[in-house]
Design a protein around this motif. Structure first.
Motif, mmCIF file in Angstrom:
data_model
loop_
_atom_site.group_PDB
_atom_site.id
_atom_site.type_symbol
_atom_site.label_atom_id
_atom_site.label_comp_id
_atom_site.label_asym_id
_atom_site.label_seq_id
_atom_site.Cartn_x
_atom_site.Cartn_y
_atom_site.Cartn_z
ATOM 1 N N HIS A 4 0.840 -1.200 0.000
ATOM 2 C CA HIS A 4 0.000 0.000 0.000
ATOM 3 C C HIS A 4 0.879 1.255 0.000
ATOM 4 O O HIS A 4 0.614 2.207 -0.740
ATOM 5 C CB HIS A 4 -0.929 -0.005 1.213
ATOM 6 N N ASP A 5 1.923 1.258 0.812
ATOM 7 C CA ASP A 5 2.840 2.405 0.849
ATOM 8 C C ASP A 5 3.497 2.616 -0.513
ATOM 9 O O ASP A 5 3.631 3.759 -0.967
ATOM 10 C CB ASP A 5 3.911 2.210 1.919
ATOM 11 N N LEU A 6 3.874 1.528 -1.176
ATOM 12 C CA LEU A 6 4.455 1.637 -2.513
ATOM 13 C C LEU A 6 3.434 2.229 -3.481
ATOM 14 O O LEU A 6 3.745 3.114 -4.277
ATOM 15 C CB LEU A 6 4.935 0.269 -3.009
ATOM 16 N N HIS A 7 2.216 1.752 -3.391
ATOM 17 C CA HIS A 7 1.162 2.252 -4.275
ATOM 18 C C HIS A 7 0.954 3.750 -4.077
ATOM 19 O O HIS A 7 0.817 4.506 -5.043
ATOM 20 C CB HIS A 7 -0.124 1.472 -4.019
ATOM 21 N N MET A 8 0.950 4.206 -2.851
ATOM 22 C CA MET A 8 0.789 5.627 -2.576
ATOM 23 C C MET A 8 1.983 6.419 -3.120
ATOM 24 O O MET A 8 1.813 7.517 -3.646
ATOM 25 C CB MET A 8 0.612 5.875 -1.079
ATOM 26 N N ALA A 9 3.176 5.854 -3.040
ATOM 27 C CA ALA A 9 4.369 6.527 -3.576
ATOM 28 C C ALA A 9 4.300 6.628 -5.100
ATOM 29 O O ALA A 9 4.755 7.619 -5.677
ATOM 30 C CB ALA A 9 5.629 5.784 -3.141
ATOM 31 N N ILE A 28 4.384 11.009 -11.757
ATOM 32 C CA ILE A 28 3.500 11.502 -12.820
ATOM 33 C C ILE A 28 2.695 10.358 -13.450
ATOM 34 O O ILE A 28 2.384 10.378 -14.629
ATOM 35 C CB ILE A 28 4.287 12.298 -13.884
ATOM 36 N N CYS A 29 2.338 9.393 -12.608
ATOM 37 C CA CYS A 29 1.520 8.266 -13.061
ATOM 38 C C CYS A 29 0.103 8.746 -13.370
ATOM 39 O O CYS A 29 -0.479 9.534 -12.621
ATOM 40 C CB CYS A 29 1.487 7.188 -11.990
ATOM 41 N N GLN A 30 -0.450 8.257 -14.497
ATOM 42 C CA GLN A 30 -1.806 8.639 -14.892
ATOM 43 C C GLN A 30 -2.841 7.584 -14.545
ATOM 44 O O GLN A 30 -3.914 7.904 -14.053
ATOM 45 C CB GLN A 30 -1.846 8.912 -16.390
ATOM 46 N N ARG A 31 -2.549 6.310 -14.863
ATOM 47 C CA ARG A 31 -3.511 5.236 -14.620
ATOM 48 C C ARG A 31 -2.774 3.965 -14.234
ATOM 49 O O ARG A 31 -1.642 3.749 -14.649
ATOM 50 C CB ARG A 31 -4.345 4.938 -15.872
ATOM 51 N N VAL A 32 -3.480 3.096 -13.490
ATOM 52 C CA VAL A 32 -2.933 1.797 -13.096
ATOM 53 C C VAL A 32 -3.993 0.736 -13.356
ATOM 54 O O VAL A 32 -5.158 0.922 -13.024
ATOM 55 C CB VAL A 32 -2.531 1.775 -11.604
ATOM 56 N N ALA A 33 -3.567 -0.373 -13.939
ATOM 57 C CA ALA A 33 -4.437 -1.540 -14.107
ATOM 58 C C ALA A 33 -3.813 -2.702 -13.343
ATOM 59 O O ALA A 33 -2.669 -3.084 -13.612
ATOM 60 C CB ALA A 33 -4.582 -1.900 -15.583
ATOM 61 N N MET A 60 -7.361 -1.908 -0.668
ATOM 62 C CA MET A 60 -6.345 -0.866 -0.795
ATOM 63 C C MET A 60 -6.872 0.274 -1.667
ATOM 64 O O MET A 60 -6.696 1.446 -1.355
ATOM 65 C CB MET A 60 -5.069 -1.452 -1.407
ATOM 66 N N HIS A 61 -7.553 -0.100 -2.735
ATOM 67 C CA HIS A 61 -8.119 0.878 -3.669
ATOM 68 C C HIS A 61 -9.087 1.821 -2.955
ATOM 69 O O HIS A 61 -9.015 3.025 -3.108
ATOM 70 C CB HIS A 61 -8.821 0.124 -4.800
ATOM 71 N N TYR A 62 -9.968 1.278 -2.161
ATOM 72 C CA TYR A 62 -10.984 2.100 -1.512
ATOM 73 C C TYR A 62 -10.463 2.856 -0.295
ATOM 74 O O TYR A 62 -11.090 3.812 0.142
ATOM 75 C CB TYR A 62 -12.205 1.267 -1.141
ATOM 76 N N SER A 63 -9.307 2.440 0.233
ATOM 77 C CA SER A 63 -8.763 3.148 1.401
ATOM 78 C C SER A 63 -7.759 4.225 0.999
ATOM 79 O O SER A 63 -7.186 4.872 1.859
ATOM 80 C CB SER A 63 -8.112 2.160 2.365
#
Length: 141
Positions: free
Chosen positions: A63-68, A73-78, A93-96
């Motif tokens: 989750h910490d990595l995802h927030m970083a 300049i990331c636009q979208r993640v799949a 993780m997505h909803y939090s």
């Protein structure tokens, strides 16, 4: 184990097996280095179909990595998943996380065309669930 590969839309991250806390640290370092060296907006396809669901302690590190990632300049993640457990973890993780409105979770067990859906999302902003040409697998057999 993980692999980070450049792609025309940004990067494809493939993860498999289980991760130790140290391996999550290596992934974080390598991914954030690659992303910070990117000089244009990018998107990510994260293929975690062969990843073992992490423990709650390790999930916090992911989750910490995802927030970083969202500080770049990331636009979208799949996220590509096929384990119900991992899918639930990623959705939690997505909803939090507030900046994750540009995340999409694609269930590879439901959509055989998961890769096309993922790329359509990250490259062109086409919602994975509404990609008309790629039908879900019927679960009522």
């Amino acid at each position: 184990m993980y692999r980070i590969e450049p792609a025309y839309y940004g990067f494809r991250v493939t993860s498999s097996g289980s991760f130790t806390a140290e391996e999550i640290g290596h992934l974080s370092r390598d991914l954030l280095t690659a992303l910070k060296n990117c000089d244009r907006p990018f998107s990510l396809v994260i293929d975690s179909r062969k990843m073992v669901p992490p423990s709650p302690e390790k999930l916090v590190k992911f989750h910490d990595l995802h927030m970083a990632v969202w500080e770049t300049i990331c636009q979208r993640v799949a996220f590509i998943l096929d384990s119900p457990v991992t899918k639930g973890q990623v959705l939690q993780m997505h909803y939090s996380s507030s900046p994750t409105c540009q995340d999409r979770v694609i269930d590879a067990s439901r959509y055989p065309g998961w890769e096309e859906r993922a790329i359509a999302w990250v490259a062109d902003g086409i919602e994975p669930e509404t990609t008309a040409a790629l039908k879900p697998v019927s679960r009522s057999k």
